[in-house]
Motif scaffolding. Structure first.
Motif, PDB file in Angstrom:
ATOM      1  N   UNK A 134      43.607  40.134  31.559  1.00 32.40           N
ATOM      2  CA  UNK A 134      42.479  40.738  32.274  1.00 32.40           C
ATOM      3  C   UNK A 134      41.540  39.663  32.807  1.00 32.40           C
ATOM      4  N   UNK A 135      41.207  38.685  31.964  1.00 29.81           N
ATOM      5  CA  UNK A 135      40.264  37.643  32.364  1.00 29.81           C
ATOM      6  C   UNK A 135      40.808  36.814  33.526  1.00 29.81           C
ATOM      7  N   UNK A 136      42.076  36.442  33.459  1.00 32.29           N
ATOM      8  CA  UNK A 136      42.595  35.480  34.427  1.00 32.29           C
ATOM      9  C   UNK A 136      43.364  36.107  35.595  1.00 32.29           C
ATOM     10  N   UNK A 137      43.719  37.381  35.493  1.00 33.05           N
ATOM     11  CA  UNK A 137      44.513  37.978  36.569  1.00 33.05           C
ATOM     12  C   UNK A 137      43.826  39.155  37.248  1.00 33.05           C
ATOM     13  N   UNK A 138      42.674  39.578  36.738  1.00 32.45           N
ATOM     14  CA  UNK A 138      42.014  40.775  37.269  1.00 32.45           C
ATOM     15  C   UNK A 138      40.584  40.415  37.685  1.00 32.45           C
ATOM     16  N   UNK A 139      40.292  40.541  38.969  1.00 33.91           N
ATOM     17  CA  UNK A 139      38.965  40.191  39.489  1.00 33.91           C
ATOM     18  C   UNK A 139      37.864  41.056  38.890  1.00 33.91           C
ATOM     19  N   UNK A 140      38.243  42.221  38.357  1.00 29.71           N
ATOM     20  CA  UNK A 140      37.230  43.090  37.756  1.00 29.71           C
ATOM     21  C   UNK A 140      36.577  42.443  36.538  1.00 29.71           C
ATOM     22  N   UNK A 141      37.274  41.492  35.912  1.00 24.59           N
ATOM     23  CA  UNK A 141      36.676  40.806  34.759  1.00 24.59           C
ATOM     24  C   UNK A 141      35.448  40.003  35.188  1.00 24.59           C
ATOM     25  N   UNK A 142      35.476  39.457  36.411  1.00 28.29           N
ATOM     26  CA  UNK A 142      34.342  38.658  36.888  1.00 28.29           C
ATOM     27  C   UNK A 142      33.157  39.537  37.267  1.00 28.29           C
ATOM     28  N   UNK A 143      33.435  40.809  37.511  1.00 25.98           N
ATOM     29  CA  UNK A 143      32.345  41.754  37.742  1.00 25.98           C
ATOM     30  C   UNK A 143      31.737  42.206  36.415  1.00 25.98           C
ATOM     31  N   UNK A 144      32.585  42.420  35.422  1.00 28.36           N
ATOM     32  CA  UNK A 144      32.108  42.930  34.132  1.00 28.36           C
ATOM     33  C   UNK A 144      31.412  41.844  33.317  1.00 28.36           C
ATOM     34  N   UNK A 145      31.934  40.621  33.350  1.00 34.93           N
ATOM     35  CA  UNK A 145      31.393  39.528  32.539  1.00 34.93           C
ATOM     36  C   UNK A 145      30.452  38.683  33.379  1.00 34.93           C
ATOM     37  N   UNK A 146      29.171  38.783  33.112  1.00 37.86           N
ATOM     38  CA  UNK A 146      28.184  38.030  33.879  1.00 37.86           C
ATOM     39  C   UNK A 146      28.418  36.532  33.724  1.00 37.86           C
TER      40      UNK A 146
END
Length: 244
Positions: A134-146
């Protein structure tokens, strides 16, 4: 040890063998520590099930029996193997933690089970099935994790720590091979840090709908699994205490 457990429950060798669908001679070979008759995990589980009917085998004795059978670290459990060890009570504890996000993970960061709040908090994590993916392959992680960069470093260092403590490096090879495709993972992995926990539990999150920021304290605990020692984690995000 098997004989000691059997004698303590006043179970004859023949009765134990019959209940476990084994021959009495095979059980005798196990009790004589015949090195050519190493039992499979299925056999050990069948023997323990029969012993449990008379009196529950303690966690310490149960783990020791697996150790003597050479089954503790040899096997490479799948996600489904680990998921199957979660009892109904453990799964119910996830529901009790609502509305706080809670999950069981394996030490490779695969999500074994979680509550609804966990899926909402870390948007997209269930689509990936793994915190690392999730962290490295899903851009949504960068939205969820400030603080995405910080969280990525913390997660990778934690994985490095688990690998360092493991006696079975092969269990990690498939995961590392997959993650090596992502430049950010290779960059952070090359840093070489290993950790055994978060220096501070505080995590800053961004609401996917409103964009508002909030803080949780992410707590991580090792689960004492008899069959798969040091393979399962419990994580829960609690409301962060106000900063002084």
């Amino acid at each position: 040890m098997l004989r000691r457990l059997r004698d303590a429950r006043a179970i004859s060798r023949e009765r134990l063998a019959r209940s476990a669908h084994l021959s009495a001679s095979y059980v005798a070979h196990l009790e004589l520590d015949d090195r050519d008759r190493k039992p499979t995990r299925t056999v050990v589980e069948a023997l323990l099930s029969c012993l449990d009917e008379k009196e529950l085998v303690s966690d310490a004795d149960r783990r020791h029996l697996y150790d003597l059978a050479g089954l503790s670290e040899i096997d490479m459990p799948t996600v489904e193997d680990l998921r199957a060890t979660l009892s109904p009570g453990m799964r119910q504890s996830l529901v009790r933690h609502e509305p706080n996000p809670a999950a069981y993970l394996d030490t490779r960061s695969n999500v074994l089970a979680c509550n609804a709040a966990y899926g909402r908090t870390f948007t997209g994590i269930l689509d990936n099935g793994s915190v690392l993916r999730w962290i490295f392959a899903d851009e949504r992680s960068k939205q969820a994790l400030v603080e995405w960069e910080r969280e990525a470093y913390l997660t990778v260092s934690l994985v490095r720590g688990f690998i360092g403590r493991s006696d079975n490096a092969k269990w990690w090879s498939e995961t590392l091979e997959e993650l090596s495709r992502y430049p950010d993972f290779r960059r952070i992995w090359a840093n070489g840090d290993a950790g055994f926990g978060r220096q501070t539990p505080r995590m800053e999150l961004r609401d996917p709908d409103s964009g508002e920021h909030r803080h949780i304290d992410l707590e991580l605990f090792q689960v004492d699994s008899v069959e798969y020692h040091d393979r399962i984690l419990f994580v829960v995000g609690l409301p962060a205490a106000p900063e002084e």
